[in-house]
Design a protein around this motif. Structure first.
Motif, PDB file in Angstrom:
ATOM      1  N   UNK A  14       1.254 -12.167 -10.433  1.00 53.52           N
ATOM      2  CA  UNK A  14       0.265 -11.255  -9.871  1.00 53.52           C
ATOM      3  C   UNK A  14       0.855  -9.886  -9.543  1.00 53.52           C
ATOM      4  N   UNK A  15       2.119  -9.674  -9.919  1.00 48.08           N
ATOM      5  CA  UNK A  15       2.751  -8.385  -9.698  1.00 48.08           C
ATOM      6  C   UNK A  15       3.344  -8.207  -8.316  1.00 48.08           C
ATOM      7  N   UNK A  16       3.401  -9.273  -7.514  1.00 49.58           N
ATOM      8  CA  UNK A  16       3.958  -9.175  -6.163  1.00 49.58           C
ATOM      9  C   UNK A  16       5.478  -9.297  -6.212  1.00 49.58           C
ATOM     10  N   UNK A  17       6.199  -8.348  -5.642  1.00 47.37           N
ATOM     11  CA  UNK A  17       7.658  -8.435  -5.659  1.00 47.37           C
ATOM     12  C   UNK A  17       8.168  -9.539  -4.748  1.00 47.37           C
ATOM     13  N   UNK A  18       9.227 -10.202  -5.179  1.00 45.92           N
ATOM     14  CA  UNK A  18       9.842 -11.215  -4.335  1.00 45.92           C
ATOM     15  C   UNK A  18      10.940 -10.617  -3.463  1.00 45.92           C
ATOM     16  N   UNK A  19      11.435  -9.438  -3.864  1.00 49.68           N
ATOM     17  CA  UNK A  19      12.457  -8.756  -3.069  1.00 49.68           C
ATOM     18  C   UNK A  19      12.069  -7.291  -2.926  1.00 49.68           C
ATOM     19  N   UNK A  20      12.369  -6.725  -1.754  1.00 46.92           N
ATOM     20  CA  UNK A  20      11.901  -5.387  -1.411  1.00 46.92           C
ATOM     21  C   UNK A  20      12.986  -4.629  -0.660  1.00 46.92           C
ATOM     22  N   UNK A  21      13.235  -3.398  -1.078  1.00 44.39           N
ATOM     23  CA  UNK A  21      14.127  -2.492  -0.357  1.00 44.39           C
ATOM     24  C   UNK A  21      13.291  -1.340   0.177  1.00 44.39           C
ATOM     25  N   UNK A  54      -9.203  10.342   7.818  1.00 46.75           N
ATOM     26  CA  UNK A  54      -7.972   9.763   8.366  1.00 46.75           C
ATOM     27  C   UNK A  54      -7.917   8.283   8.055  1.00 46.75           C
ATOM     28  N   UNK A  55      -6.690   7.760   7.921  1.00 45.78           N
ATOM     29  CA  UNK A  55      -6.526   6.362   7.544  1.00 45.78           C
ATOM     30  C   UNK A  55      -5.457   5.705   8.402  1.00 45.78           C
ATOM     31  N   UNK A  56      -5.104   4.476   8.088  1.00 46.91           N
ATOM     32  CA  UNK A  56      -4.160   3.703   8.882  1.00 46.91           C
ATOM     33  C   UNK A  56      -3.017   3.208   8.001  1.00 46.91           C
ATOM     34  N   UNK A  57      -1.883   2.831   8.613  1.00 45.44           N
ATOM     35  CA  UNK A  57      -0.795   2.254   7.823  1.00 45.44           C
ATOM     36  C   UNK A  57      -1.235   1.017   7.039  1.00 45.44           C
ATOM     37  N   UNK A  58      -2.100   0.219   7.635  1.00 43.68           N
ATOM     38  CA  UNK A  58      -2.561  -0.997   6.963  1.00 43.68           C
ATOM     39  C   UNK A  58      -3.378  -0.675   5.715  1.00 43.68           C
ATOM     40  N   UNK A  59      -4.183   0.389   5.787  1.00 40.11           N
ATOM     41  CA  UNK A  59      -4.974   0.793   4.624  1.00 40.11           C
ATOM     42  C   UNK A  59      -4.075   1.316   3.514  1.00 40.11           C
ATOM     43  N   UNK A  60      -3.029   2.047   3.882  1.00 40.48           N
ATOM     44  CA  UNK A  60      -2.081   2.531   2.873  1.00 40.48           C
ATOM     45  C   UNK A  60      -1.354   1.343   2.241  1.00 40.48           C
ATOM     46  N   UNK A  61      -0.979   0.362   3.059  1.00 40.52           N
ATOM     47  CA  UNK A  61      -0.306  -0.828   2.545  1.00 40.52           C
ATOM     48  C   UNK A  61      -1.182  -1.567   1.539  1.00 40.52           C
ATOM     49  N   UNK A  62      -2.453  -1.688   1.863  1.00 40.72           N
ATOM     50  CA  UNK A  62      -3.377  -2.356   0.941  1.00 40.72           C
ATOM     51  C   UNK A  62      -3.469  -1.600  -0.384  1.00 40.72           C
ATOM     52  N   UNK A  63      -3.512  -0.260  -0.297  1.00 39.10           N
ATOM     53  CA  UNK A  63      -3.588   0.549  -1.509  1.00 39.10           C
ATOM     54  C   UNK A  63      -2.316   0.421  -2.337  1.00 39.10           C
ATOM     55  N   UNK A  64      -1.178   0.327  -1.682  1.00 33.30           N
ATOM     56  CA  UNK A  64       0.087   0.146  -2.396  1.00 33.30           C
ATOM     57  C   UNK A  64       0.084  -1.192  -3.136  1.00 33.30           C
ATOM     58  N   UNK A  94       0.321  -1.685  -7.172  1.00 25.22           N
ATOM     59  CA  UNK A  94       1.329  -2.505  -7.846  1.00 25.22           C
ATOM     60  C   UNK A  94       0.684  -3.468  -8.825  1.00 25.22           C
ATOM     61  N   UNK A  95      -0.381  -4.096  -8.376  1.00 26.31           N
ATOM     62  CA  UNK A  95      -1.067  -5.071  -9.225  1.00 26.31           C
ATOM     63  C   UNK A  95      -1.657  -4.417 -10.467  1.00 26.31           C
ATOM     64  N   UNK A  96      -2.142  -3.194 -10.303  1.00 32.48           N
ATOM     65  CA  UNK A  96      -2.765  -2.483 -11.429  1.00 32.48           C
ATOM     66  C   UNK A  96      -1.768  -1.667 -12.233  1.00 32.48           C
ATOM     67  N   UNK A  97      -0.521  -1.647 -11.794  1.00 33.89           N
ATOM     68  CA  UNK A  97       0.526  -0.856 -12.435  1.00 33.89           C
ATOM     69  C   UNK A  97       0.130   0.626 -12.440  1.00 33.89           C
ATOM     70  N   UNK A  98      -0.438   1.085 -11.353  1.00 32.10           N
ATOM     71  CA  UNK A  98      -0.887   2.474 -11.234  1.00 32.10           C
ATOM     72  C   UNK A  98       0.310   3.415 -11.129  1.00 32.10           C
ATOM     73  N   UNK A  99       0.090   4.655 -11.536  1.00 32.85           N
ATOM     74  CA  UNK A  99       1.133   5.669 -11.417  1.00 32.85           C
ATOM     75  C   UNK A  99       0.892   6.597 -10.227  1.00 32.85           C
ATOM     76  N   UNK A 100      -0.373   6.737  -9.829  1.00 31.77           N
ATOM     77  CA  UNK A 100      -0.729   7.579  -8.686  1.00 31.77           C
ATOM     78  C   UNK A 100      -1.782   6.861  -7.852  1.00 31.77           C
ATOM     79  N   UNK A 101      -1.562   6.849  -6.536  1.00 28.46           N
ATOM     80  CA  UNK A 101      -2.490   6.195  -5.624  1.00 28.46           C
ATOM     81  C   UNK A 101      -2.860   7.173  -4.520  1.00 28.46           C
TER      82      UNK A 101
END
Length: 251
Positions: free
Chosen positions: A5-12, A204-214, A218-225
């Motif tokens: 599903x495009x979810x990373x297993x490791x994150x830096x 205005x938005x929230x950190x959680x909304x930005x996280x959801x968009x990220x 990732x899932x859509x392999x987008x270049x700009x969000x």
């Protein structure tokens, strides 16, 4: 490796105490991310963030990292990649600065530019080279709508983000076909500690909304969000306002 599903297993995370980055980490840990490195200047806040992510089930580590110490980036970040492949790098450090002060104190303005642009360029190139060598992974860079067109109210911060945004787009083009995915994230006004006390901008938005968009990007392999998505159209219109008229706008 990322799952189906495009979810990373490791994150830096570069900027390990960033509220947006930590919201993203929490969201990804809720999926399949299991290993998280939080890179930032040593502090109780960084240690507490790592401990919090461990309480959610992640193998989380605090890593000493200074965006301004570019001479150390290859050693510090390169070492993490030698410990195993990293599926995603999230560059989330940055400073807002104080426009009024920074205009009067050039060294303060330079500090904003060095953190937001020079430090980010250095760290991005180190990570991009490592991701290219491993042949997979995503580099996600937090830009800002402030970089779309310099406004007199924050042109120092905005210009640093404009440079970072252009750099990241070029890096994405350079890495095309390498197996490395580069994504630019352009949030508007985000309600965080960094913006506390500032007049809230429209949309205005929230950190959680930005996280959801990220995660969606990732899932859509987008270049700009864009976050929220409506800002894509707002900023497109703002970019094309004639300069004489733009100067009269309360921005």
């Amino acid at each position: 490796m990322k799952d189906a599903f495009g979810t990373p297993q490791s994150l830096l995370i570069l900027g390990g105490t960033s509220e947006i980055a930590l919201a993203t980490a929490r969201r990804l840990i809720g999926r399949r991310t299991r290993t998280v490195y939080l890179a930032g200047r040593p502090s109780p806040a960084l240690d507490a963030a790592a401990e919090h992510l461990r309480s959610l089930g992640a193998d989380a580590h605090a890593v000493p990292f200074d965006a301004l110490d570019t001479a150390s980036h290859e050693e510090v970040l390169g070492k993490l990649f030698t410990e195993g492949d990293l599926d995603m790098v999230l560059l989330a450090f940055g400073v807002l600065g104080d426009q009024t002060r920074d205009e009067q104190e050039p060294l303060s303005a330079v500090h904003v530019a060095q953190v937001n642009y020079t430090g980010a360029v250095s760290a991005s190139l180190v990570c991009a080279s490592a991701l290219r060598r491993q042949g997979h992974g995503s580099l996600v860079v937090l830009s800002s709508v402030a970089g779309e067109r310099a406004r007199r109210s924050n042109f120092i911060y905005g210009s640093s983000k404009a440079g970072l945004d252009a750099f990241t787009q070029g890096l994405g083009d350079a890495l095309h076909g390498s197996g490395v995915h580069v994504m630019v994230v352009r949030p508007g006004f985000v309600r965080t500690k960094m913006t506390a006390g500032l007049p809230e901008a429209p949309l205005a938005t929230t950190p959680e909304a930005v996280a959801e968009a990220i995660e969606t990007g990732l899932r859509r392999h987008a270049e700009t969000v864009w976050v929220p998505g409506a800002l894509r159209f707002v900023m497109s219109a703002l970019r094309h306002v004639p300069r004489a008229l733009f100067r009269k706008l309360p921005v």
